[in-house]
Design a protein around this motif. Structure first.
Motif, PDB file in Angstrom:
ATOM      1  N   GLY A 104       0.861  -1.131  -0.076  1.00 11.70           N
ATOM      2  CA  GLY A 104      -0.098   0.111   0.094  1.00 11.70           C
ATOM      3  C   GLY A 104       1.035   1.181  -0.035  1.00 11.70           C
ATOM      4  O   GLY A 104       0.717   2.084  -0.660  1.00 11.70           O
ATOM      5  N   MET A 105       2.156   1.307   0.756  1.00 11.16           N
ATOM      6  CA  MET A 105       2.983   2.326   0.741  1.00 11.16           C
ATOM      7  C   MET A 105       3.511   2.642  -0.548  1.00 11.16           C
ATOM      8  O   MET A 105       3.712   3.617  -1.011  1.00 11.16           O
ATOM      9  N   LEU A 106       3.829   1.571  -1.229  1.00 13.70           N
ATOM     10  CA  LEU A 106       4.459   1.513  -2.460  1.00 13.70           C
ATOM     11  C   LEU A 106       3.558   2.066  -3.580  1.00 13.70           C
ATOM     12  O   LEU A 106       3.880   2.731  -4.398  1.00 13.70           O
ATOM     13  N   GLU A 107       2.211   1.512  -3.294  1.00 13.26           N
ATOM     14  CA  GLU A 107       1.276   2.152  -4.340  1.00 13.26           C
ATOM     15  C   GLU A 107       1.026   3.647  -4.131  1.00 13.26           C
ATOM     16  O   GLU A 107       1.184   4.249  -5.247  1.00 13.26           O
ATOM     17  N   MET A 108       1.081   4.041  -2.785  1.00 11.09           N
ATOM     18  CA  MET A 108       0.810   5.431  -2.881  1.00 11.09           C
ATOM     19  C   MET A 108       2.143   6.140  -3.367  1.00 11.09           C
ATOM     20  O   MET A 108       2.181   7.140  -3.799  1.00 11.09           O
ATOM     21  N   GLY A 109       3.367   5.616  -3.165  1.00 10.31           N
ATOM     22  CA  GLY A 109       4.820   6.099  -3.501  1.00 10.31           C
ATOM     23  C   GLY A 109       4.526   6.253  -5.099  1.00 10.31           C
ATOM     24  O   GLY A 109       5.102   7.250  -5.701  1.00 10.31           O
ATOM     25  N   ASN A 110       4.083   5.155  -5.794  1.00  9.44           N
ATOM     26  CA  ASN A 110       3.890   5.514  -7.203  1.00  9.44           C
ATOM     27  C   ASN A 110       2.805   6.415  -7.827  1.00  9.44           C
ATOM     28  O   ASN A 110       2.934   7.315  -8.536  1.00  9.44           O
ATOM     29  N   ASN A 111       1.651   6.228  -7.052  1.00  9.76           N
ATOM     30  CA  ASN A 111       0.630   6.995  -7.385  1.00  9.76           C
ATOM     31  C   ASN A 111       0.468   8.661  -6.976  1.00  9.76           C
ATOM     32  O   ASN A 111       0.069   9.547  -7.638  1.00  9.76           O
ATOM     33  N   PHE A 141      -4.260  17.128   5.357  1.00 13.38           N
ATOM     34  CA  PHE A 141      -5.037  16.092   5.681  1.00 13.38           C
ATOM     35  C   PHE A 141      -6.590  16.292   5.359  1.00 13.38           C
ATOM     36  O   PHE A 141      -7.148  15.594   4.933  1.00 13.38           O
ATOM     37  N   GLU A 142      -6.650  17.796   5.322  1.00 11.35           N
ATOM     38  CA  GLU A 142      -7.950  18.183   4.950  1.00 11.35           C
ATOM     39  C   GLU A 142      -8.226  17.807   3.457  1.00 11.35           C
ATOM     40  O   GLU A 142      -9.391  17.450   2.920  1.00 11.35           O
ATOM     41  N   VAL A 143      -7.348  17.902   2.527  1.00  8.70           N
ATOM     42  CA  VAL A 143      -7.177  17.679   1.238  1.00  8.70           C
ATOM     43  C   VAL A 143      -7.144  16.071   0.965  1.00  8.70           C
ATOM     44  O   VAL A 143      -8.033  15.522   0.296  1.00  8.70           O
ATOM     45  N   LEU A 144      -6.426  15.430   1.679  1.00 10.32           N
ATOM     46  CA  LEU A 144      -6.347  13.854   1.580  1.00 10.32           C
ATOM     47  C   LEU A 144      -7.833  13.434   1.846  1.00 10.32           C
ATOM     48  O   LEU A 144      -8.293  12.450   1.408  1.00 10.32           O
ATOM     49  N   TYR A 145      -8.412  13.868   3.016  1.00  8.11           N
ATOM     50  CA  TYR A 145      -9.415  13.065   3.477  1.00  8.11           C
ATOM     51  C   TYR A 145     -10.798  13.893   2.812  1.00  8.11           C
ATOM     52  O   TYR A 145     -11.886  13.245   3.180  1.00  8.11           O
ATOM     53  N   SER A 146     -10.731  14.444   1.762  1.00  7.49           N
ATOM     54  CA  SER A 146     -11.887  15.171   1.165  1.00  7.49           C
ATOM     55  C   SER A 146     -12.233  14.153  -0.070  1.00  7.49           C
ATOM     56  O   SER A 146     -13.286  14.085  -0.659  1.00  7.49           O
ATOM     57  N   ASN A 147     -11.327  13.270  -0.398  1.00  5.21           N
ATOM     58  CA  ASN A 147     -11.424  12.289  -1.401  1.00  5.21           C
ATOM     59  C   ASN A 147     -11.492  10.681  -0.643  1.00  5.21           C
ATOM     60  O   ASN A 147     -10.300  10.435  -0.265  1.00  5.21           O
ATOM     61  N   GLU A 148     -12.602   9.979  -0.700  1.00  7.01           N
ATOM     62  CA  GLU A 148     -12.766   8.654   0.074  1.00  7.01           C
ATOM     63  C   GLU A 148     -11.638   7.814  -0.422  1.00  7.01           C
ATOM     64  O   GLU A 148     -11.112   7.110   0.518  1.00  7.01           O
ATOM     65  N   ARG A 150      -8.766   8.203  -1.882  1.00 11.98           N
ATOM     66  CA  ARG A 150      -7.505   8.709  -1.851  1.00 11.98           C
ATOM     67  C   ARG A 150      -7.089   8.390  -0.200  1.00 11.98           C
ATOM     68  O   ARG A 150      -6.193   8.140   0.232  1.00 11.98           O
ATOM     69  N   LEU A 151      -8.129   8.564   0.628  1.00 12.65           N
ATOM     70  CA  LEU A 151      -8.184   8.770   2.188  1.00 12.65           C
ATOM     71  C   LEU A 151      -7.998   7.138   2.376  1.00 12.65           C
ATOM     72  O   LEU A 151      -6.895   6.733   3.201  1.00 12.65           O
ATOM     73  N   ARG A 152      -8.576   6.108   1.684  1.00 10.31           N
ATOM     74  CA  ARG A 152      -8.570   4.535   1.950  1.00 10.31           C
ATOM     75  C   ARG A 152      -7.183   4.192   1.939  1.00 10.31           C
ATOM     76  O   ARG A 152      -6.713   3.444   2.304  1.00 10.31           O
ATOM     77  N   GLN A 153      -6.400   4.920   0.482  1.00  8.64           N
ATOM     78  CA  GLN A 153      -5.321   4.268   0.070  1.00  8.64           C
ATOM     79  C   GLN A 153      -4.236   4.741   0.884  1.00  8.64           C
ATOM     80  O   GLN A 153      -3.259   4.070   1.351  1.00  8.64           O
ATOM     81  N   PHE A 154      -4.539   6.100   1.511  1.00  7.10           N
ATOM     82  CA  PHE A 154      -3.495   6.523   2.581  1.00  7.10           C
ATOM     83  C   PHE A 154      -3.276   5.761   3.905  1.00  7.10           C
ATOM     84  O   PHE A 154      -2.404   5.385   4.364  1.00  7.10           O
ATOM     85  N   ILE A 155      -4.836   5.374   4.164  1.00  5.22           N
ATOM     86  CA  ILE A 155      -4.692   4.503   5.615  1.00  5.22           C
ATOM     87  C   ILE A 155      -4.102   3.286   5.301  1.00  5.22           C
ATOM     88  O   ILE A 155      -3.460   2.626   6.087  1.00  5.22           O
TER      89      ILE A 155
END
Length: 345
Positions: A104-111, A141-148, A150-155
């Motif tokens: 998941g961290m590597l996916e976020m690193g890529n995307n 975090f307000e920006v990250l959490y505005s998109n579900e 993106r939020l789920r990928q981050f978590i």
């Protein structure tokens, strides 16, 4: 003299590091494609991999053999006769169907992170983040959490990336004199799950913003851990911390500047009883600032991601903790570059 120097030094490290994004993107793409998850089901030929992942035939051998040379795949045979399998590490850590998945961290690193790091030079010149908030004044975090999504990928990224460290902490910290724990910024409550699983006498609280808490509740319902883990919603800057024996923060302090770091440490001190412990899990930079490369690069990532965040040394944490009133500190090495900095009240 000049000739002797030229024959004794090599440009290899310069070239390998300077062009390191080639290897990085090769691995990140394999994770994004689900290659290691596919190979976890069994050995495949290049042709079979090409068909499963819908790849073009032009560079399929170069791509797969590059992963072999990098140490991420094993191969028998050559070219048309070759078959490919995961290594022990990629099978354990990069199969999405395993609980040990850290991709998941590597996916976020890529995307997310990969394109943002292209602007490191701008970040160094301006001191400003280069991510989704670059052209706005909104907090990350307000920006990250505005998109579900993106939020789920981050978590997922944060939880999977830290799972081995959460487990190591839960196994090695002495919980015998403690009964309650609150994980500030608990995300998907992975740390609380590890502690409550290994120490049945512990009652845990996972504290995070409401949108994150909803995702954590879903996870608990799936795992049936709710009797000993309580999900609490709130803003850890605006609200008092719950009164517990142990307060943990996993990769929280490095998101913020010095003033906010000190505020969070002080709030933890106020919430803890005498003998209580604040445990901060971070990629602590070594005091000489020349060994923990990952910690230093993570601090640069905080430059890319935040307005004031940075990673820090154990000596800085010790100073902040003593300023808050804690009487004793220690460092517990965890996995790889990560440590637990512990302050006792």
């Amino acid at each position: 003299m000049d000739t002797k120097i030229k024959t004794e030094i090599s440009p290899s490290k310069i070239i390998e590091t300077g062009m390191g994004f080639w290897a990085s993107k090769t691995l990140l793409t394999a994770v994004n494609l689900g290659l290691f998850t596919l190979l976890a089901k069994g050995t495949l030929s290049a042709e079979e991999i090409k068909e499963h992942l819908e790849l073009n035939e032009r560079s399929i051998y170069d791509y797969l053999d590059a992963l072999v040379a990098l140490g991420f795949l094993k191969r028998k045979g050559l070219l048309e006769t070759a078959t490919y399998t995961n290594t022990a590490e990629t099978d354990f850590y990069l199969d999405k169907n395993k609980a040990t998945y850290i991709g998941g961290m590597l996916e976020m690193g890529n995307n997310r992170l990969y394109p943002f790091w292209n602007n490191l030079e701008d970040a160094l010149k301006t001191g400003l983040p280069q991510n989704e908030v670059k052209n706005s004044n909104m907090p990350l975090f307000e920006v990250l959490y505005s998109n579900e999504q993106r939020l789920r990928q981050f978590i997922s990224a944060m939880g999977g990336f830290q799972m081995a460290n959460f487990t190591a902490f839960a196994k090695n910290f002495d919980f015998s004199d403690h009964k309650t724990l609150c994980d500030i910024g608990g995300a998907g409550c992975e740390l609380s799950i590890q502690v409550s699983t290994l120490h049945p006498h512990m009652k845990c609280i996972s504290f995070d913003l409401p949108k994150v808490s909803e995702i954590a509740k879903e996870k608990l319902e799936e795992m049936d851990f709710s009797p000993r883990i309580n999900i609490v919603s709130g803003n850890f800057f605006n609200e008092d911390f719950p009164s517990v024996d142990i307060i943990t923060m996993g990769n929280i302090l490095h998101d913020w500047g010095t003033r906010d770091k000190k505020l969070l440490i002080s709030k933890a001190y106020q919430a803890l009883p005498k003998g209580g412990a604040l445990v901060v899990l971070e990629n602590l930079i070594d005091d000489d600032r020349n060994e923990n490369v990952f910690g230093l690069l993570m601090s640069l990532n905080m430059l890319i991601e935040t307005y004031e965040g940075y990673d820090y040394t154990a000596s800085k944490f010790n100073r902040w903790a003593h300023e808050a009133g804690f009487v004793r500190t220690e460092v517990m090495p965890l996995i790889g570059p990560t440590s637990a900095a512990i302050a006792y009240k």
